[in-house]
Design an enzyme around this catalytic site. Structure first.
Site, short mmCIF file in Angstrom:
data_model
loop_
_atom_site.label_atom_id
_atom_site.label_comp_id
_atom_site.label_asym_id
_atom_site.label_seq_id
_atom_site.Cartn_x
_atom_site.Cartn_y
_atom_site.Cartn_z
N CYS A 140 47.04 38.50 40.00
CA CYS A 140 47.14 39.14 38.68
C CYS A 140 48.50 39.81 38.50
O CYS A 140 49.13 39.67 37.45
CB CYS A 140 46.02 40.15 38.52
SG CYS A 140 45.80 41.23 39.94
N HIS A 220 46.03 47.49 36.31
CA HIS A 220 47.22 47.87 37.07
C HIS A 220 48.28 48.32 36.06
O HIS A 220 48.28 47.87 34.92
CB HIS A 220 47.81 46.67 37.82
CG HIS A 220 46.92 46.05 38.84
ND1 HIS A 220 46.45 46.72 39.94
CD2 HIS A 220 46.46 44.78 38.95
CE1 HIS A 220 45.72 45.89 40.68
NE2 HIS A 220 45.70 44.71 40.10
N GLN A 301 43.51 43.18 35.72
CA GLN A 301 43.43 42.41 36.97
C GLN A 301 42.32 41.37 36.96
O GLN A 301 42.43 40.33 37.60
CB GLN A 301 43.25 43.36 38.17
CG GLN A 301 41.87 43.99 38.34
CD GLN A 301 41.62 45.20 37.45
OE1 GLN A 301 42.50 45.63 36.72
NE2 GLN A 301 40.42 45.76 37.51
P1 NAD Z 1 34.64 38.42 44.10
O1 NAD Z 1 34.21 39.03 45.38
O2 NAD Z 1 34.34 39.13 42.83
O3 NAD Z 1 34.02 36.95 43.97
C1 NAD Z 1 34.00 36.05 45.03
C2 NAD Z 1 32.71 35.28 45.00
O4 NAD Z 1 32.74 34.27 46.02
C3 NAD Z 1 31.48 36.15 45.28
O5 NAD Z 1 30.49 35.82 44.33
C4 NAD Z 1 31.06 35.76 46.70
O6 NAD Z 1 29.67 35.89 46.91
C5 NAD Z 1 31.49 34.30 46.71
N1 NAD Z 1 31.67 33.73 48.05
C6 NAD Z 1 31.90 34.34 49.24
N2 NAD Z 1 32.03 33.44 50.24
C7 NAD Z 1 31.88 32.22 49.65
C8 NAD Z 1 31.88 30.89 50.17
N3 NAD Z 1 32.08 30.62 51.45
N4 NAD Z 1 31.67 29.86 49.30
C9 NAD Z 1 31.46 30.09 47.97
N5 NAD Z 1 31.43 31.36 47.45
C10 NAD Z 1 31.64 32.39 48.28
O7 NAD Z 1 36.19 38.14 44.25
P2 NAD Z 1 37.25 37.96 43.08
O8 NAD Z 1 37.74 39.31 42.66
O9 NAD Z 1 36.72 37.04 42.04
O10 NAD Z 1 38.45 37.31 43.88
C11 NAD Z 1 38.49 35.92 44.14
C12 NAD Z 1 39.92 35.52 44.40
O11 NAD Z 1 40.69 35.81 43.24
C13 NAD Z 1 40.62 36.27 45.55
O12 NAD Z 1 41.58 35.41 46.13
C14 NAD Z 1 41.33 37.38 44.84
O13 NAD Z 1 42.42 37.89 45.55
C15 NAD Z 1 41.77 36.67 43.57
N6 NAD Z 1 42.04 37.57 42.45
C16 NAD Z 1 41.22 38.63 42.20
C17 NAD Z 1 41.54 39.47 41.15
C18 NAD Z 1 40.70 40.69 40.86
O14 NAD Z 1 41.24 41.69 40.47
N7 NAD Z 1 39.40 40.65 41.00
C19 NAD Z 1 42.65 39.21 40.34
C20 NAD Z 1 43.41 38.07 40.58
C21 NAD Z 1 43.10 37.26 41.66
#
Ligand code: NAD
Length: 344
Positions: A140, A220, A301
């Site tokens: 993000c 952020h 984010q």
């Molecule tokens: P999150 O924890 O909200 O979602 C992740 C999901 O994946 C959860 O539902 C979890 O149960 C599931 N999961 C876990 N292990 C798994 C597996 N082996 N197979 C399939 N599903 C599985 O996380 P998020 O915030 O959505 O982040 C996901 C990615 O996006 C990360 O790389 C993070 O750094 C990136 N990201 C997050 C944000 C943010 O602020 N939330 C912003 C930009 C990028």
């Protein structure tokens, strides 16, 4: 129709799935979950086919009364592309599965740049990922910085970027995150990882970044100083950024004093989940001192990477140009509908 699998249906995955549904050239082939929870229930309610991400846990869905369409490998095999939105590190572990089924995959910003063939930002390097197998849609913060830096570089040249990132401690649903009552230099030593991450998009850019973490969940905040290659006045820079498709230069009259008010504005505008897909740049903060540009911008984010994921699908599969893709994504998601009645 491009068949899109979403593996990891959390904060980012569920938003990308909704955005994909709105696109005229894509459909959600299915979403993979590790366990039945409120998000699995929401996926079923939306009519998405649910796949078990972990075979041994399949029975848990049955016990919860949730029908499973199959296992994640079946979903990967039948899809044209996978959006992997698993927690940081899990995406990299999944790469061998995507390669095994020869299905291109988009990982997210929490993964290391080394885990992928290329990093992506629609504004800055859409064409660079054409035909790549494993691509990372940058974080993000890096997305927000790339959208800002790309037009400045094109219009004026950029000699140096310095950014202090005041980062939210966690997303609203991350009850295990902090700080609760503190302000952390994070990391305490320079540089923060954000500068090197921006260099995955602009390899030759000179950029220094510092990071802090604060007890907030909304957005952020970036305090930005860019030394430009020429000396435009602040009004010219403002017009440049107002003309961009994913930046919102906040008019003074709106009286948006902080991230909380921006969130309210997005909710009042009827944005899904109150999402703010654009960089929010305070118009009043845009200042030039000699060749130095200063500004504050806020980054949501949870959502700014969502339109980027949609564009990355078309970029990787080479189905259309950057201009056409961004236009299509924005129109389908409602990103072109101004957050305010008039853009001033
Ligand atoms: P999150 O924890 O909200 O979602 C992740 C999901 O994946 C959860 O539902 C979890 O149960 C599931 N999961 C876990 N292990 C798994 C597996 N082996 N197979 C399939 N599903 C599985 O996380 P998020 O915030 O959505 O982040 C996901 C990615 O996006 C990360 O790389 C993070 O750094 C990136 N990201 C997050 C944000 C943010 O602020 N939330 C912003 C930009 C990028």
């Amino acid at each position: 129709m491009i068949e899109v699998a979403v593996n990891g249906y959390g904060t980012i995955g569920k938003r990308v799935a909704d955005a994909v549904c709105k696109q005229p050239d894509m459909r959600v082939a299915g979403v993979a979950k590790t366990r039945p929870n409120f998000e699995a229930s929401a996926a079923v309610k939306k009519g998405f086919d649910l796949y078990a991400a972990i075979e041994e846990r399949k029975h848990r869905f049955e016990e919860a009364g949730i029908e499973i369409a199959g296992e994640v490998t079946e979903l990967v095999e039948k899809s044209d592309v996978v959006v992997d939105a698993c927690p940081s590190g899990v995406g990299a572990d999944n790469v061998s599965m995507y390669r095994r089924y020869d299905t291109p995959a988009l990982l997210q910003g929490g993964e290391d740049a080394e885990a992928v063939d290329a990093s992506f930002n629609a504004r800055a390097n859409f064409e660079a990922v054409a035909g790549a197998d494993i691509v990372r849609v940058v974080s993000c913060n890096t997305t927000g910085l790339s959208r800002l830096i790309a037009p400045l570089r094109e219009a004026y040249g950029v000699r140096k970027v310095r950014v202090t990132l005041v980062r939210r401690g966690g997303d609203p649903a991350q009850s295990n995150r902090g700080p609760i009552n503190d302000i952390l230099p994070n990391p305490v030593s320079l540089p923060s990882h954000h500068g090197p991450d921006v260099n995955t998009i602009f390899p030759d850019l000179s950029i220094d970044t510092l990071g802090l973490k604060v007890p907030a969940t909304l957005m952020h905040m970036h305090s930005v100083n860019v030394t430009l290659g020429s000396q435009p006045n602040a009004e010219a820079v403002r017009e440049l950024l107002e003309a961009e498709r994913r930046t919102f230069v906040i008019p003074e009259w709106l009286g948006l004093e902080g991230a909380g008010a921006i969130t309210e504005l997005a909710q009042d505008a009827g944005r899904p989940r109150g999402d703010i897909w654009e960089n929010c740049i305070w118009g009043e903060s845009l200042s030039m001192v000699g060749p130095d540009l200063y500004l504050f911008q806020a980054i949501h984010q949870e959502s700014d990477v969502v339109p980027e994921n949609v564009d990355a699908i078309r970029a990787v599969l080479e189905t259309t140009s950057r201009e056409r893709s961004v236009e299509r994504t924005n129109a389908a998601m409602g990103l072109d509908e101004p957050l305010t009645p008039t853009r001033m």
